[in-house]
Design a protein around this motif. Structure first.
Motif, PDB file in Angstrom:
ATOM      1  N   ALA A  10     -75.971 -64.540  10.795  1.00  0.00           N
ATOM      2  CA  ALA A  10     -75.357 -63.466  10.265  1.00  0.00           C
ATOM      3  C   ALA A  10     -73.581 -63.680  10.499  1.00  0.00           C
ATOM      4  CB  ALA A  10     -75.728 -62.141  10.912  1.00  0.00           C
ATOM      5  N   ALA A  11     -73.275 -64.079  11.514  1.00  0.00           N
ATOM      6  CA  ALA A  11     -71.934 -64.311  11.696  1.00  0.00           C
ATOM      7  C   ALA A  11     -71.379 -65.382  10.741  1.00  0.00           C
ATOM      8  CB  ALA A  11     -71.742 -64.965  13.102  1.00  0.00           C
ATOM      9  N   ILE A  12     -72.349 -66.494  10.543  1.00  0.00           N
ATOM     10  CA  ILE A  12     -71.708 -67.530   9.831  1.00  0.00           C
ATOM     11  C   ILE A  12     -71.543 -67.389   8.389  1.00  0.00           C
ATOM     12  CG2 ILE A  12     -72.385 -69.955   8.715  1.00  0.00           C
ATOM     13  CD1 ILE A  12     -73.596 -70.517  11.489  1.00  0.00           C
ATOM     14  N   TYR A  13     -72.539 -66.502   7.814  1.00  0.00           N
ATOM     15  CA  TYR A  13     -72.599 -66.052   6.356  1.00  0.00           C
ATOM     16  C   TYR A  13     -71.259 -65.134   6.087  1.00  0.00           C
ATOM     17  CZ  TYR A  13     -77.252 -67.691   6.140  1.00  0.00           C
ATOM     18  OH  TYR A  13     -78.514 -68.743   5.846  1.00  0.00           O
ATOM     19  N   TYR A  14     -71.233 -64.285   7.174  1.00  0.00           N
ATOM     20  CA  TYR A  14     -69.901 -63.294   6.771  1.00  0.00           C
ATOM     21  C   TYR A  14     -68.858 -63.939   6.929  1.00  0.00           C
ATOM     22  CZ  TYR A  14     -66.616 -59.440   7.528  1.00  0.00           C
ATOM     23  OH  TYR A  14     -65.615 -58.688   7.314  1.00  0.00           O
ATOM     24  N   VAL A  15     -68.524 -65.041   7.699  1.00  0.00           N
ATOM     25  CA  VAL A  15     -67.199 -65.587   7.781  1.00  0.00           C
ATOM     26  C   VAL A  15     -66.985 -66.624   6.589  1.00  0.00           C
ATOM     27  CG1 VAL A  15     -66.085 -67.517   8.983  1.00  0.00           C
ATOM     28  CG2 VAL A  15     -67.185 -65.945  10.441  1.00  0.00           C
ATOM     29  N   MET A  16     -68.179 -67.350   6.338  1.00  0.00           N
ATOM     30  CA  MET A  16     -68.010 -68.010   5.063  1.00  0.00           C
ATOM     31  C   MET A  16     -67.917 -67.457   3.773  1.00  0.00           C
ATOM     32  SD  MET A  16     -68.010 -71.328   5.759  1.00  0.00           S
ATOM     33  CE  MET A  16     -68.088 -71.856   4.084  1.00  0.00           C
ATOM     34  N   PHE A  17     -68.742 -66.364   3.192  1.00  0.00           N
ATOM     35  CA  PHE A  17     -68.837 -65.679   2.118  1.00  0.00           C
ATOM     36  C   PHE A  17     -67.725 -64.356   1.976  1.00  0.00           C
ATOM     37  CE2 PHE A  17     -72.549 -68.477   2.066  1.00  0.00           C
ATOM     38  CZ  PHE A  17     -72.382 -68.781   1.095  1.00  0.00           C
ATOM     39  N   GLY A  18     -67.550 -63.685   3.155  1.00  0.00           N
ATOM     40  CA  GLY A  18     -67.006 -62.567   3.332  1.00  0.00           C
ATOM     41  C   GLY A  18     -65.356 -62.989   3.369  1.00  0.00           C
ATOM     42  N   LEU A  19     -65.035 -63.743   4.713  1.00  0.00           N
ATOM     43  CA  LEU A  19     -63.533 -64.009   4.760  1.00  0.00           C
ATOM     44  C   LEU A  19     -63.098 -65.279   3.931  1.00  0.00           C
ATOM     45  CD1 LEU A  19     -64.164 -63.342   8.549  1.00  0.00           C
ATOM     46  CD2 LEU A  19     -63.352 -61.452   6.673  1.00  0.00           C
ATOM     47  N   ILE A  20     -63.606 -66.350   4.183  1.00  0.00           N
ATOM     48  CA  ILE A  20     -63.208 -67.565   3.709  1.00  0.00           C
ATOM     49  C   ILE A  20     -63.394 -67.344   2.065  1.00  0.00           C
ATOM     50  CG2 ILE A  20     -63.303 -69.760   3.654  1.00  0.00           C
ATOM     51  CD1 ILE A  20     -64.232 -70.030   6.391  1.00  0.00           C
ATOM     52  N   LEU A  21     -64.406 -67.319   1.335  1.00  0.00           N
ATOM     53  CA  LEU A  21     -64.528 -67.300   0.006  1.00  0.00           C
ATOM     54  C   LEU A  21     -64.083 -65.908  -0.464  1.00  0.00           C
ATOM     55  CD1 LEU A  21     -67.681 -69.347  -0.078  1.00  0.00           C
ATOM     56  CD2 LEU A  21     -65.430 -70.424  -0.416  1.00  0.00           C
ATOM     57  N   GLY A  22     -63.867 -65.071   0.448  1.00  0.00           N
ATOM     58  CA  GLY A  22     -63.628 -63.651  -0.567  1.00  0.00           C
ATOM     59  C   GLY A  22     -64.493 -63.075  -1.460  1.00  0.00           C
ATOM     60  N   GLY A  23     -65.689 -63.178  -0.948  1.00  0.00           N
ATOM     61  CA  GLY A  23     -66.695 -62.574  -2.038  1.00  0.00           C
ATOM     62  C   GLY A  23     -66.782 -61.171  -1.836  1.00  0.00           C
ATOM     63  N   GLN A  24     -65.846 -60.374  -1.222  1.00  0.00           N
ATOM     64  CA  GLN A  24     -66.165 -59.150  -0.991  1.00  0.00           C
ATOM     65  C   GLN A  24     -65.773 -58.302  -1.991  1.00  0.00           C
ATOM     66  OE1 GLN A  24     -64.485 -57.479   2.663  1.00  0.00           O
ATOM     67  NE2 GLN A  24     -64.730 -55.291   2.113  1.00  0.00           N
ATOM     68  N   GLY A  25     -64.821 -58.547  -2.787  1.00  0.00           N
ATOM     69  CA  GLY A  25     -64.382 -57.832  -3.973  1.00  0.00           C
ATOM     70  C   GLY A  25     -64.148 -56.381  -3.911  1.00  0.00           C
ATOM     71  N   ASN A  26     -64.959 -55.689  -4.805  1.00  0.00           N
ATOM     72  CA  ASN A  26     -64.973 -54.164  -4.576  1.00  0.00           C
ATOM     73  C   ASN A  26     -66.043 -53.657  -4.010  1.00  0.00           C
ATOM     74  OD1 ASN A  26     -62.238 -54.144  -6.020  1.00  0.00           O
ATOM     75  ND2 ASN A  26     -63.189 -54.109  -7.961  1.00  0.00           N
ATOM     76  N   ILE A  27     -66.916 -54.637  -3.532  1.00  0.00           N
ATOM     77  CA  ILE A  27     -68.122 -54.097  -2.922  1.00  0.00           C
ATOM     78  C   ILE A  27     -67.961 -53.113  -1.365  1.00  0.00           C
ATOM     79  CG2 ILE A  27     -70.438 -54.761  -1.897  1.00  0.00           C
ATOM     80  CD1 ILE A  27     -70.018 -57.352  -3.546  1.00  0.00           C
ATOM     81  N   GLU A  28     -68.320 -52.119  -1.340  1.00  0.00           N
ATOM     82  CA  GLU A  28     -68.239 -51.218  -0.143  1.00  0.00           C
ATOM     83  C   GLU A  28     -69.024 -51.791   0.815  1.00  0.00           C
ATOM     84  OE1 GLU A  28     -67.439 -46.513   0.970  1.00  0.00           O
ATOM     85  OE2 GLU A  28     -68.229 -46.915  -0.958  1.00  0.00           O
TER      86      GLU A  28
END
Length: 306
Positions: A84-102
């Motif tokens: 969970a920690a690795i996926y969030y750091v990689m895709f949520g923070l580094i790759l900026g996959g969050q976009g407009n997703i709440e």
């Protein structure tokens, strides 16, 4: 001379003279193959009679999996937490996959945990026959017991992962559990039915197609990216890439995406999900389970040969 002895004598004579095929001799004396595929209802009864073996085998594999590590069974909790920690750091923070997703952390973690359950079940099922040839050749039992045991093993692991996921969802969204969370076991039941069927189908393919173990990681990776685990299918496909809505609908209808979206609808507040997603979940569960059992059973006599 007894009937079996007469049959053997006649078979030897027929084999030398070539006057009567062995299949006709066997039918005349009421003989059948030592390892013959039973009728489908009888096959299911045999599996039910061995349910304790299947459950014990699955549990023992889970226990032995971490027996040689210093932290032992604690890894069953640490593994999903680290993922969970690795996926969030990689895709949520580094790759900026969050976009407009709440509530993106909950969005991402739900997708990963649900997809991983299917991914691990199908991958394990593909190796369940080819990896247990010595057991298959030594003992007589319904071969479907092995893919079933592997699927149950992953279900036992998921029980721990889901507990962690629900805590992480509450922490990241700030929303307390609702009565809708009682639907979680329903989604997991449907997904488990799909996983069992897919595992059985892949077990037959993996038993005869040796290169499948090499191809499977690429297939799973493609499936992962097509299931909207890291992004919103509607936002990425329709709003960003300006593709037709039917393309997004096809992606939503893929079984992994259906179970992911259904679970997100339960756990995440105000998460938009196609209204027909539950229909897709039910369809894939029933179809995969029925087809998987039938497809695996058809090759029962061939497992372990060669």
């Amino acid at each position: 001379m007894s009937q079996p002895e007469s049959a053997v004598a006649d078979a030897q004579a027929g084999g030398r003279s070539g006057q009567e095929p062995l299949s006709k001799l066997a039918k005349r004396y009421g003989l059948r193959r030592a390892i013959a595929r039973p009728r489908f209802p009888a096959y299911l009864r045999q599996l039910w009679e061995r349910r304790h073996f299947i459950l014990t085998y699955a549990t023992s594999r889970n226990v032995s999996k971490y027996s040689n590590s210093a932290l032992g069974q604690l890894w069953q909790v640490l593994t999903p937490l680290l993922n969970a920690a690795i996926y969030y750091v990689m895709f949520g923070l580094i790759l900026g996959g969050q976009g407009n997703i709440e509530h993106y952390p909950a969005f991402l973690l739900t997708g990963m945990f649900v997809f991983t359950y299917t991914q691990r079940s199908v991958t394990a099922g593909a190796k369940s026959i080819s990896g247990n040839l010595s057991l298959i050749r030594a003992l007589h039992f319904p071969r479907a017991a092995l893919p079933l045991a592997y699927a149950i093993q992953e279900l036992q692991q998921l029980a721990i992962s889901m507990g962690i996921l629900m805590v992480l969802v509450v922490v990241s969204t700030g929303a307390l559990p609702t009565w809708f969370w009682l639907m979680i076991p329903v989604v997991l039941l449907l997904q488990t039915m799909f996983n069992v069927g897919a595992s059985l189908a892949m077990a037959r393919i993996g038993s005869s197609m040796r290169d499948m173990n090499q191809l499977l990681p690429f297939i799973m990776r493609t499936w992962l990216y097509a299931s909207g685990v890291f992004f919103s299918i509607q936002e990425k496909v329709v709003e960003t890439l300006h593709m037709p809505q039917w393309v997004a609908n096809i992606m939503y209808a893929n079984p992994a995406a259906s179970y992911i979206e259904f679970m997100r609808d339960i756990l995440i507040p105000d998460h938009p999900v196609p209204t027909w997603a539950w229909v897709s979940c039910v369809f894939w569960a029933v179809f995969a389970l029925a087809f998987g059992f039938w497809y695996f059973w058809r090759a029962e006599e061939r497992y372990g040969r060669g």
